[in-house]
Design a protein around this motif. Structure first.
Motif, PDB file in Angstrom:
ATOM      1  N   THR A 144       2.188   6.647  -6.935  1.00  0.00           N
ATOM      2  CA  THR A 144       1.197   7.606  -7.417  1.00  0.00           C
ATOM      3  C   THR A 144       1.708   9.028  -7.217  1.00  0.00           C
ATOM      4  O   THR A 144       1.613   9.870  -8.123  1.00  0.00           O
ATOM      5  CB  THR A 144      -0.142   7.408  -6.677  1.00  0.00           C
ATOM      6  OG1 THR A 144      -0.600   6.076  -6.919  1.00  0.00           O
ATOM      7  CG2 THR A 144      -1.184   8.406  -7.128  1.00  0.00           C
ATOM      8  N   GLN A 180       0.833  -1.207   0.000  1.00  0.00           N
ATOM      9  CA  GLN A 180       0.000   0.000   0.000  1.00  0.00           C
ATOM     10  C   GLN A 180       0.871   1.262   0.000  1.00  0.00           C
ATOM     11  O   GLN A 180       0.637   2.186  -0.771  1.00  0.00           O
ATOM     12  CB  GLN A 180      -0.934   0.003   1.203  1.00  0.00           C
ATOM     13  CG  GLN A 180      -1.840   1.213   1.252  1.00  0.00           C
ATOM     14  CD  GLN A 180      -2.709   1.251   2.490  1.00  0.00           C
ATOM     15  OE1 GLN A 180      -2.680   0.357   3.317  1.00  0.00           O
ATOM     16  NE2 GLN A 180      -3.485   2.299   2.625  1.00  0.00           N
ATOM     17  N   GLU A 219       1.135   4.065  -2.998  1.00  0.00           N
ATOM     18  CA  GLU A 219       0.872   5.486  -2.734  1.00  0.00           C
ATOM     19  C   GLU A 219       2.053   6.344  -3.173  1.00  0.00           C
ATOM     20  O   GLU A 219       1.871   7.405  -3.786  1.00  0.00           O
ATOM     21  CB  GLU A 219       0.601   5.711  -1.243  1.00  0.00           C
ATOM     22  CG  GLU A 219      -0.731   5.176  -0.771  1.00  0.00           C
ATOM     23  CD  GLU A 219      -0.891   5.209   0.749  1.00  0.00           C
ATOM     24  OE1 GLU A 219       0.037   5.670   1.469  1.00  0.00           O
ATOM     25  OE2 GLU A 219      -1.948   4.749   1.224  1.00  0.00           O
TER      26      GLU A 219
END
Length: 156
Positions: free
Chosen positions: A113, A106, A110
């Motif tokens: 991105t 995760q 993130e």
């Protein structure tokens, strides 16, 4: 002999323990600041492969739990308890490893991105700066040319 687990139990336990040790080692690698998207993608692929491997190892863990439950019905209490404790330790490590892996995936997604957004913003800014540079290097109109001065003012 009923109070001893089958040979396959020990093999499975050793396989899972070795796998968990290797996985914990991979996850404990220090997280360095990565500014290259391709490296981050590679790391994410490694984590995803580890998650797939985790799911493949799940059947071994299920087998261990079932074997200990079966053993607890047949074996004396102290023998049963020692195997139950052994499996509980493994289950605890398993849960921790699984949670760490999910968290690392995760966080990495993130960060990827954010990095991609930053790279896009940087490209846009560089393009704008190049356009401004061209504008600033243009020849300024003569003082008496009010139409050209107005156009220049609008561009500013």
């Amino acid at each position: 002999f009923d109070s001893l687990p089958p040979a396959h139990y020990k093999e499975t336990m050793n396989t899972i323990l070795v796998w968990m040790q290797q996985s914990e080692t991979k996850l404990s690698m220090p997280q360095v600041a990565i500014a290259e998207y391709e490296i981050m993608e590679q790391r994410l692929r490694e984590f995803k492969a580890l998650q797939s491997s985790l799911q493949e190892q799940q059947k071994g863990l299920t087998y261990l739990s079932a074997t200990v439950e079966d053993l607890s019905r047949k074996a004396p209490a102290e023998v049963s308890q020692s195997y139950r404790s052994e499996v509980e330790v493994v289950l605890g490590r398993w849960k921790k490893l699984s949670a760490q892996l999910a968290e690392q995936c995760q966080k990495l997604e993130e960060r990827m991105t954010k990095l991609q957004r930053f790279q896009n913003d940087t490209r846009t800014l560089k393009k704008w700066m190049a356009e401004v540079d061209v504008f600033l290097k243009e020849e300024w109109p003569a003082l008496g040319d009010s139409e050209a001065l107005e156009k220049q003012l609008e561009q500013c």
